[in-house]
Design an enzyme around this catalytic site. Structure first.
Site, PDB file in Angstrom:
ATOM      1  CG  ASP A   1      47.005 -21.351  75.231  1.00 53.55           C
ATOM      2  OD1 ASP A   1      47.247 -20.248  74.736  1.00 53.55           O
ATOM      3  OD2 ASP A   1      45.941 -21.644  75.785  1.00 53.55           O
TER       4      ASP A   1
ATOM      5  CG  ASP B   1      44.343 -22.671  79.448  1.00 57.37           C
ATOM      6  OD1 ASP B   1      44.356 -21.422  79.394  1.00 57.37           O
ATOM      7  OD2 ASP B   1      45.345 -23.347  79.749  1.00 57.37           O
TER       8      ASP B   1
ATOM      9  CG  ASP C   1      42.854 -17.843  76.690  1.00 61.50           C
ATOM     10  OD1 ASP C   1      43.565 -16.859  76.422  1.00 61.50           O
ATOM     11  OD2 ASP C   1      43.265 -18.843  77.278  1.00 61.50           O
TER      12      ASP C   1
END
Length: 1012
Positions: A441, A744, A748
């Site tokens: 990310d 997070d 996901d």
């Protein structure tokens, strides 16, 4: 009996209420109870200094005394517990509804509980605390019992018992116990070390479990939002929930919007349950928030919840077998079969030699003389032969391999915790060493997640060019509404003198801070002036959030949207200028606004847009859960700067240098993504950008063949959804990559589970993401991901070192004993001596080599593929050279040692034993470096290695010089010791020289190639 049990339940429940009675009455109660029940219960009731920490499982309803606490006369734990478990709306109504229960619990929806120490103590005494008793951990004795189940250990124990019995019968108790007793002692040492290692690993898991279960929860206390441990929640607390949170206790919904709860963990139903104030206000501990946000008041904690009851009966199993352990077990099995074959041959040869009269005892007499030999002597001789054969099996089977994996994984887990990585699944430690691609990310991982509004645009104008004071009051009011009401954050100020505190996500806090400080927004005034009617909560797929609100003054209704700039702009047909004039967005205007967004994004800014429209009463349908999302008016744009983390560029370069591709997958637009990726080193300025940067929708719309063709070249995927991330992981795995993924958010979870290694974020990560991951990065920092990669390689490298060391001993011991047994009918290394060698290589060797720390060289190699052989050609070269040297030297001593040193057979055997052990000690240094010629580099940093070498040498001296009868050795003089050391130390120059021999990359033995 049932009457006694019933009385017991009633007494225990009554005791819980004693704390609310006056001291004099309490004393009388205690005295009476002690007389009736027991002194133990008396001390339990008198323990008023702190809240109870010994929990009794909730009894059946008809056994519980329904007594309210004096502090909370209108609420009792029994009815509160049944209320949520049964989802009983009628019972709730009888208690005065949610508002009535909030009042009974002496709390407040807006301000929460008082939360001073007395208040917390009263609540814990009345309703319990939010923990549950765990199933007792496995005791040390259970690990000892498991170690005894090893078949070779059992065979050795039988041999030891027989040897002990016949030895004592033949030589008397004083001297006859040596052979059998020494085998018992050696077996005891092996079992003890194995049990201690497994016991310590189990305790390590328990510690990690406590850390991982200590979730931080957001509550409102004294009007202030704050993070507290889940274990500190008490009945009456007002808890804030958002997407991905786990409900930390049973309770009732009091405020919120669009709350969808996943109750699969409790009911098994996959459909999400809507929770609201009217029809279903019940929240059950252990369930998860799928959508929306809310506040709820806690009604039951700990063992008074269904989740607590269920979790207290579940024991966590720490005996997970990792892929590497499975591969090593196969290798152990293969080597063990070879060892069994050799041992069987030795057994047959020795038995034939014994029964044909070709063996002699210590006095030189033939051991077997047909019918003249006593039955005891025959059995004793056969038992000795069997013990020797079994001991060969013990040495041949490299039992230390699984132990070495256990030790190195446990050690690395502990050290990784200090390096901000909490391992949830053991297999992730080793798999990370094979990672070829990391999908990361952006926000919070590559960047610091410390947002700040650095640019503000109204229409096409940047506000830095004009003063905030010149903005029309109507526009400022609309911004107040759009920022202050369409948010999951909050603003708190304890008093006039104190500073403002902003809570929520980093994006929410930055925008709230900007609106309060620059636009003079007053959150309390907003809440009084407007009423929220409907909310569409933000999630990573929609990338926007919206509200419908009513103005109390004139009852006008407004819709406000906030989210990713290009998505909000696409919903708009008009925009406001700074004077409050509404203007049409034509194609030219839209292009200019988009250029403005792209310019902000190219400066690494996250661009958030605000839009508004007024709706009529006719357009509002209370049952319709959709806000108007077209023909809106653009209010303005804010650009948020999130600086890159210090050291992230170096960490990315380290990964790339190690042959690991780093791909950035982000929800930001393509311009922001490119700017950040270039800043972090994922993209290079001179790189061919064709196919290196794609948007999620573009990747999604490729055909499967196109995706497989292009996925390797992609470095950045912008505007991606969780589905896009999952799709990329699947493509990479299909191409043979070992994929690590960071995540997070709740959405996901599928990608984290699909990846070979799921890495969740400890700070911003939701509980759903953490549960789906293998490793939790505690500081959300990409540099910690690079550290995990280094540790993963270290684990694999340490195991390879130990395999090389162990197999050298196996090969040498097997060949020496086999050749000696076949040729002369004698085994130069006795059962006790071989067990001692087994202890050195299995346990002390594992400890020494499995605790080597990561080095820079580990990141100079390419990743180890998932199907590459455990024993590389380099390892074969090293171990064959050392084993060959040891075999030549020891067979020379076996057949010519008596003449060379002019000693008797007993001293010769001791010389062979001593030389063999010292060869392993010096070879342990060689095993530290598989390829580097300087095996002493960094040795001063590994105190444990040096300590174990020292202990091994001291124990060997004791075995040779002081345990003559136990170890079947003779004392050696200084010259003989010097000869042994001189022969053994030659393994160093041999290890140095052999590393000049080049090896091919094709495996020597393809059948030893490990497969997953």
């Amino acid at each position: 009996m049932s009457a006694i049990i019933d009385l017991n339940h009633r007494c225990m429940d009554s005791l819980q209420q004693l704390k609310s009675i006056s001291p004099l009455s309490r004393k009388r109660w205690n005295l009476a109870f002690a007389t009736i029940y027991s002194s133990r219960a008396f001390s339990h009731a008198n323990n008023t200094s702190k809240p109870h920490h010994n929990y009794v499982k909730i009894a059946r309803q008809d056994h519980v005394l329904d007594v309210s606490s004096a502090s909370f006369p209108k609420a009792n734990q029994t009815s509160l517990g049944r209320l949520v478990k049964d989802k009983d709306l009628d019972h709730l109504e009888s208690l005065g509804g949610v508002d009535g229960l909030v009042a009974a619990l002496k709390t407040d929806v807006e301000h929460g509980i008082d939360a001073d120490s007395d208040d917390i103590t009263r609540r814990q005494e009345a309703f319990g605390i939010n923990t549950y008793p765990r199933m007792p951990a496995k005791t040390f004795f259970s690990f000892v019992v498991e170690a005894f189940k090893d078949p070779t250990i059992l065979i050795l124990l039988v041999c030891a018992a027989l040897s002990l019995g016949f030895g004592m019968k033949e030589d008397g108790p004083k001297e006859g116990w040596y052979d059998g007793g020494s085998i018992f002692v050696a077996v005891f040492l092996v079992i003890s070390v194995s049990a201690i290692s497994n016991f310590r690993q189990s305790r390590q898991f328990d510690k990690l479990s406590k850390v991982s279960n200590n979730i931080q929860v957001e509550v409102v206390r004294k009007g202030r939002r704050q993070q507290i441990s889940v274990f500190d929640i008490v009945v009456g607390d007002v808890v804030c929930l958002k997407i991905g949170d786990q409900v930390p206790a049973d309770g009732l919904f009091v405020e919120g919007h669009s709350l969808q709860i996943d109750e699969a963990s409790m009911t098994g139903e996959s459909d999400h349950v809507e929770v609201n104030l009217d029809k279903n206000p019940f929240l059950i501990s252990g369930t998860k928030v799928a959508d929306g946000y809310a506040k709820f008041v806690v009604t039951s904690v700990g063992m008074n919840t269904t989740w607590g009851e269920m979790m207290s009966s579940i024991s966590q199993d720490s005996s997970e077998e990792t892929p590497l352990q499975a591969r090593l077990n196969k290798l152990t099995s293969s080597i063990g079969k070879i060892g069994l074959a050799v041992a069987f041959l030795v057994l047959v040869v020795l038995l034939i030699r014994f029964f044909t009269g070709n063996t002699k005892d210590d006095d030189g007499k033939t051991e077997f003389n047909g019918s003249k030999t006593k039955a005891d002597d025959v059995i004793n001789g056969v038992v000795g032969i069997i013990a020797a054969a079994v001991t060969i099996v013990v040495v041949a089977i490299p039992e230390g391999l699984p132990l070495a994996v256990t030790l190195t994984l446990a050690y690395s887990m502990k050290r990784m915790m200090a390096d901000q990585a909490m391992v949830r699944k053991l297999s992730a430690c080793e798999t990370m060493g094979s990672a070829t691609t990391i999908c990361t990310d952006k926000t919070g991982t590559l960047t610091m997640n410390q947002m700040k509004v650095t640019k503000f645009c109204l229409g096409k104008e940047s506000v830095k060019d004009i003063s905030y004071n010149t903005i029309a009051a109507s526009i400022v009011e609309l911004f107040h509404q759009g920022v202050g009401l369409n948010t999951t954050g909050s603003v708190y100020k304890a008093n006039l003198a104190s500073e403002l505190e902003f809570s929520g996500s980093p994006t929410e806090k930055a925008i709230l801070s900007w609106a309060v400080l620059e636009l003079n927004m007053d959150m309390e005034e907003l809440k009084r002036s407007y009423k929220l009617l409907h909310v569409e909560a933000f999630n990573s797929e929609k990338k926007r959030s919206g509200i419908l609100m009513r103005k109390n003054g004139d009852n006008t209704m407004h819709v406000h949207w906030k989210g990713a700039a290009e998505m909000i702009i696409a919903m708009c047909t008009h925009y406001y200028d700074s004077l409050g004039n509404m203007k049409v967005i034509d194609d030219t205007e839209r292009e200019e606004i988009n250029q403005l967004v792209q310019g902000m994004a190219a400066s690494s800014l996250r661009c958030i847009a605000f839009a508004h429209t007024q709706v009529s009463e006719d357009e509002y349908d209370e049952g319709k859960a959709k806000l108007k999302d077209s023909s809106l008016t653009l209010l303005g744009l804010v650009g948020l700067k999130d600086p890159c983390r210090p050291g992230v560029r170096k960490a990315v370069q380290d990964c790339q240098h190690a042959g690991v591709n780093v791909k950035m997958i982000t929800g930001d637009n393509v311009f922001t993504a490119k700017a950040i990726a270039t800043e972090c080193g994922i993209l290079r300025h001179d790189q061919d950008m064709d196919g290196a940067v794609v948007e999620g929708v573009e990747f999604r719309n490729y055909t499967q063949e196109e995706r497989m063709e292009k996925v390797d070249k992609i470095c950045v995927m912008a505007r991606s959804s969780p589905f896009d991330k999952l799709l990329m992981v699947q493509c990479l795995k299909q191409k043979g990559h070992v994929v690590a993924v960071t995540g997070d958010g709740t959405n996901d979870a599928p990608a984290l589970k699909e990846a070979d290694i799921g890495l969740s974020m400890g700070i911003q990560g939701t509980e759903v993401a953490k549960e789906s991951s293998d490793i939790v990065i505690l500081d959300d920092n990409f540099a910690s991901v690079a550290t995990v990669l280094r540790w993963g390689r270290c684990v694999y490298n340490n195991i390879q070192k130990f395999i090389q060391f162990q197999l050298t001993v196996n090969v040498a011991a097997l060949v020496i004993n086999f050749v000696a047994a076949i040729s002369s009918g004698e085994v130069p290394l006795t059962a006790v001596q071989l067990l001692w060698v087994n202890l050195i290589m299995d346990t002390l060797g594992a400890l020494a080599l499995a605790t080597e720390q990561p080095t820079k060289e580990l990141m100079d190699k390419r990743p180890v593929g998932r199907t590459e052989p455990l024993i590389s050609n380099i390892m074969w070269r090293n171990l064959i050279a050392q084993a060959f040297y040891q075999i030549v030297v020891l067979l020379t001593l076996q057949f010519g040692g008596e003449k060379i040193f002019n000693v008797n057979e007993k001293v010769k055997d001791t010389l062979i034993f001593n030389t063999f052990v010292l060869c392993q000690v010096f070879n342990e240094f060689n095993a530290r470096k598989l390829e580097k010629k300087n095996v002493f580099e960094g040795i001063h940093k590994n105190k444990l290695f040096l300590g174990i070498i020292g202990i091994t040498i001291v124990l060997q001296v004791v075995m040779v010089e002081f345990l003559k009868k136990f170890a079947d050795t003779e004392r050696l003089n200084w010259g003989q010791w010097g000869a042994c050391i001189g022969i053994a130390i030659l393994s160093w120059p041999i290890g140095f020289l052999v590393k000049y021999i080049p090896v091919s990359e094709k495996p020597f033995f393809s059948f030893l190639k490990g497969r997953t």
